[in-house]
Write an enzyme that holds these catalytic residues in place. Structure first.
Site, PDB file in Angstrom:
ATOM      1  N   LYS A   1       0.921  -1.175   0.109  1.00 45.64           N
ATOM      2  CA  LYS A   1      -0.008  -0.278  -0.071  1.00 45.64           C
ATOM      3  C   LYS A   1       0.786   1.059  -0.197  1.00 45.64           C
ATOM      4  O   LYS A   1       2.056   0.985   0.443  1.00 45.64           O
ATOM      5  CB  LYS A   1      -0.700   0.111   1.227  1.00 45.64           C
TER       6      LYS A   1
HETATM    7  P1  NAD Z   1     -12.802   7.744  -3.340  1.00 46.03           P
HETATM    8  O1  NAD Z   1     -11.779   8.668  -2.875  1.00 46.03           O
HETATM    9  O2  NAD Z   1     -13.094   7.635  -4.841  1.00 46.03           O
HETATM   10  O3  NAD Z   1     -14.197   7.987  -2.630  1.00 46.03           O
HETATM   11  C1  NAD Z   1     -14.265   8.125  -1.176  1.00 46.03           C
HETATM   12  C2  NAD Z   1     -15.646   8.713  -0.783  1.00 46.03           C
HETATM   13  O4  NAD Z   1     -15.695   8.739   0.617  1.00 46.03           O
HETATM   14  C3  NAD Z   1     -16.029   9.887  -1.281  1.00 46.03           C
HETATM   15  O5  NAD Z   1     -17.395  10.113  -1.529  1.00 46.03           O
HETATM   16  C4  NAD Z   1     -15.657  11.113  -0.198  1.00 46.03           C
HETATM   17  O6  NAD Z   1     -16.459  12.253  -0.163  1.00 46.03           O
HETATM   18  C5  NAD Z   1     -16.111   9.868   1.087  1.00 46.03           C
HETATM   19  N1  NAD Z   1     -15.368  10.481   2.319  1.00 46.03           N
HETATM   20  C6  NAD Z   1     -14.168  10.932   2.454  1.00 46.03           C
HETATM   21  N2  NAD Z   1     -14.181  11.032   3.653  1.00 46.03           N
HETATM   22  C7  NAD Z   1     -15.294  10.809   4.498  1.00 46.03           C
HETATM   23  C8  NAD Z   1     -15.650  10.807   5.530  1.00 46.03           C
HETATM   24  N3  NAD Z   1     -14.833  11.189   6.602  1.00 46.03           N
HETATM   25  N4  NAD Z   1     -16.913  10.547   5.942  1.00 46.03           N
HETATM   26  C9  NAD Z   1     -17.749   9.956   4.727  1.00 46.03           C
HETATM   27  N5  NAD Z   1     -17.481  10.049   3.620  1.00 46.03           N
HETATM   28  C10 NAD Z   1     -16.353  10.270   3.493  1.00 46.03           C
HETATM   29  O7  NAD Z   1     -12.180   6.500  -2.700  1.00 46.03           O
HETATM   30  P2  NAD Z   1     -12.574   4.988  -3.289  1.00 46.03           P
HETATM   31  O8  NAD Z   1     -11.673   4.413  -4.347  1.00 46.03           O
HETATM   32  O9  NAD Z   1     -14.094   5.103  -3.571  1.00 46.03           O
HETATM   33  O10 NAD Z   1     -12.353   4.130  -1.916  1.00 46.03           O
HETATM   34  C11 NAD Z   1     -13.252   4.197  -0.844  1.00 46.03           C
HETATM   35  C12 NAD Z   1     -12.944   2.943   0.185  1.00 46.03           C
HETATM   36  O11 NAD Z   1     -12.734   1.771  -0.605  1.00 46.03           O
HETATM   37  C13 NAD Z   1     -11.737   3.022   0.779  1.00 46.03           C
HETATM   38  O12 NAD Z   1     -11.500   2.620   2.183  1.00 46.03           O
HETATM   39  C14 NAD Z   1     -10.741   2.278  -0.112  1.00 46.03           C
HETATM   40  O13 NAD Z   1      -9.577   2.043   0.697  1.00 46.03           O
HETATM   41  C15 NAD Z   1     -11.559   1.145  -0.506  1.00 46.03           C
HETATM   42  N6  NAD Z   1     -11.193   0.406  -1.563  1.00 46.03           N
HETATM   43  C16 NAD Z   1     -11.156   1.142  -2.879  1.00 46.03           C
HETATM   44  C17 NAD Z   1     -10.716   0.281  -3.978  1.00 46.03           C
HETATM   45  C18 NAD Z   1     -10.970   0.864  -5.246  1.00 46.03           C
HETATM   46  O14 NAD Z   1     -10.777   0.256  -6.271  1.00 46.03           O
HETATM   47  N7  NAD Z   1     -10.887   2.256  -5.478  1.00 46.03           N
HETATM   48  C19 NAD Z   1     -10.698  -1.128  -3.865  1.00 46.03           C
HETATM   49  C20 NAD Z   1     -10.732  -1.797  -2.773  1.00 46.03           C
HETATM   50  C21 NAD Z   1     -11.106  -1.045  -1.567  1.00 46.03           C
END
Ligand code: NAD
Length: 411
Positions: free
Chosen positions: A102
């Protein structure tokens, strides 16, 4: 318990059940490498800014390490360590030939111009370019990073090492990215939710769903949930959320988010504002945390009303909250299974890059569905035959595969 200790808590629990012994456990709990760099850039104003950047590699027994890159003000070594560890178990759960890593940069992207964001990304890659590579460690998108950031990573790395699209996944489709990658994590989340509800004698079509986080993962989870007939009753982003017991207009919300506007700006008849805290405990059959980690605290766990939690975010549940859910009979489908769709299609992207091939979206989605369904089935088998919780069963599957590979390769 900090984030890294929480991640290892589950390993120790599974390891005890498997009788792996302290030697193997010790090997699997330690990280292989922790690269911490400083990232100096010139701001648009001419001022110098210096950020902290991390790329941690947990375990490469099963293949090159793989894991996202996060840009967020709260990123620190402890969080990156925990998330790198999770990636090892996640890649093993879906049985793709990677280890876990990571990365993160401690910054607030909302305070950086596009030019500054590009300079931060390129400087970071310059500093860690010896530590990543298509056969070494392959970053991908995570919180606040997207296909454009991945394109800069590919370009910067290729300037230093020669053309190498396989160094990073989640790239734009026009630049050696894979069809279906953007939607993959959300698609996998809904695939797992649907399988679970089906096995419980229910149906996603009749279910209500609440989703915290409306970024890459949450937005596609909402779109697929709606497409599969579920009623999405609440969604939120960092600005707050909206709820409607009769179901939200997910397409309109997605359009708003894609135009980079916040959900707080959403107005429609029947939809009312909801806070991020209230969303987690609202009336819904399925709760999908899809934002940051550590939101399901013991206090929240006592109030959650959903019957199943599908962890789209990484590490959203504290171990103490996990126990409360177990006592309350609320099933938690763990992150290492639920959100593994993203790394699965990243694996497809890497494979296409190495072979100079291009798969269709239909090909990608059908292979993704197969892998997610197989992983789900393997873990469900353990849950049923050994009367285990889903998280423990997932860790047993993952730990078994990683421990075996590590032992075969030798210490
Ligand atoms: P992103 O940046 O695209 O979206 C994050 C979302 O969370 C946004 O809508 C943001 O406004 C919201 N957010 C941020 N801080 C917040 C808070 N304090 N309270 C409520 N909402 C909040 O990120 P993502 O890629 O969608 O990732 C989201 C989660 O999924 C993370 O935990 C990430 O590690 C996990 N994840 C992502 C992927 C991927 O392919 N992108 C894969 C596996 C896991």
């Amino acid at each position: 318990m900090n984030a890294f200790e929480a991640a290892n808590h589950y390993i120790s629990k599974a390891s005890r059940i498997m009788n792996l012994g302290p030697r193997v456990e010790r090997l699997l709990l330690s990280l292989e490498a922790e690269h911490h760099v400083t990232i100096p850039i010139e701001r648009d104003s001419g001022e110098l800014a210096v950020f902290s950047g991390y790329r941690f590699q947990h375990n490469s027994a099963r293949g090159p390490t793989k894991g996202g890159l996060r840009f967020h003000p709260t990123v620190d070594a402890d969080e990156v360590r925990a998330l790198a560890t999770l990636m090892t178990w996640k890649t093993a759960v879906v049985n793709v030939p990677f280890g876990g890593a990571k990365g993160g940069i401690t910054c607030d992207p909302s305070e950086l111009s596009q030019g500054e964001l590009e300079r931060v990304t390129r400087k970071f890659v310059e500093r860690i370019s010896q530590e990543i590579g298509p056969q070494r460690d392959i970053p991908a998108p995570d919180v606040n990073t997207n296909a454009q950031v991945m394109a800069w990573i590919m370009d910067q790395y290729s300037r230093q090492h020669g053309f190498a699209p396989g160094v990073v996944t989640g790239k734009p489709v026009e630049l050696h990215g894979s069809e279906g990658r953007e939607a993959a994590t959300g698609y996998g989340v809904i695939c797992v939710a649907e399988n679970f509800l089906h096995d419980s004698g229910k149906c996603l079509k009749d279910a209500t769903v609440a989703i915290q986080g409306f970024g890459n993962v949450g937005l596609f989870a909402a779109l697929f949930a709606k497409e599969h007939g579920a009623k999405v009753v609440a969604v939120s982003d960092v600005s707050g959320g909206v709820a409607n017991r009769d179901g939200l207009d997910v397409s309109a919300l997605a359009e708003l988010a894609r135009s980079r506007r916040s959900l707080a700006e959403y107005e429609s008849d029947g939809a009312s504002p909801i806070t991020n805290e209230a969303l987690l405990t609202c009336e819904a059959d399925v709760l999908i945390p899809a934002a940051l980690g550590g939101v399901l605290t013991p206090e929240v766990a006592r109030e959650v009303r959903a019957k199943v939690i599908v962890e789209a975010a990484n590490a959203p549940t504290f171990p103490e909250a996990d126990e409360i859910f177990e006592q309350r009979g609320i099933t938690v489908i763990p992150d290492i299974l639920a959100n593994a769709g993203g790394v699965t299609v990243s694996y497809f992207e890497w494979t296409q890059n190495l072979q100079c091939l291009r798969w269709t979206e239909r090909e990608v989605n059908s292979r993704l569905q197969q892998i997610m369904t197989d992983a789900y089935g393997t873990i469900r088998g353990l849950v049923q035959s050994r009367k285990l919780g889903w998280r423990t069963a997932a860790y047993i599957v993952a730990l078994g595969r990683v421990a075996k590979a590590a032992m075969l390769r030798g210490v």
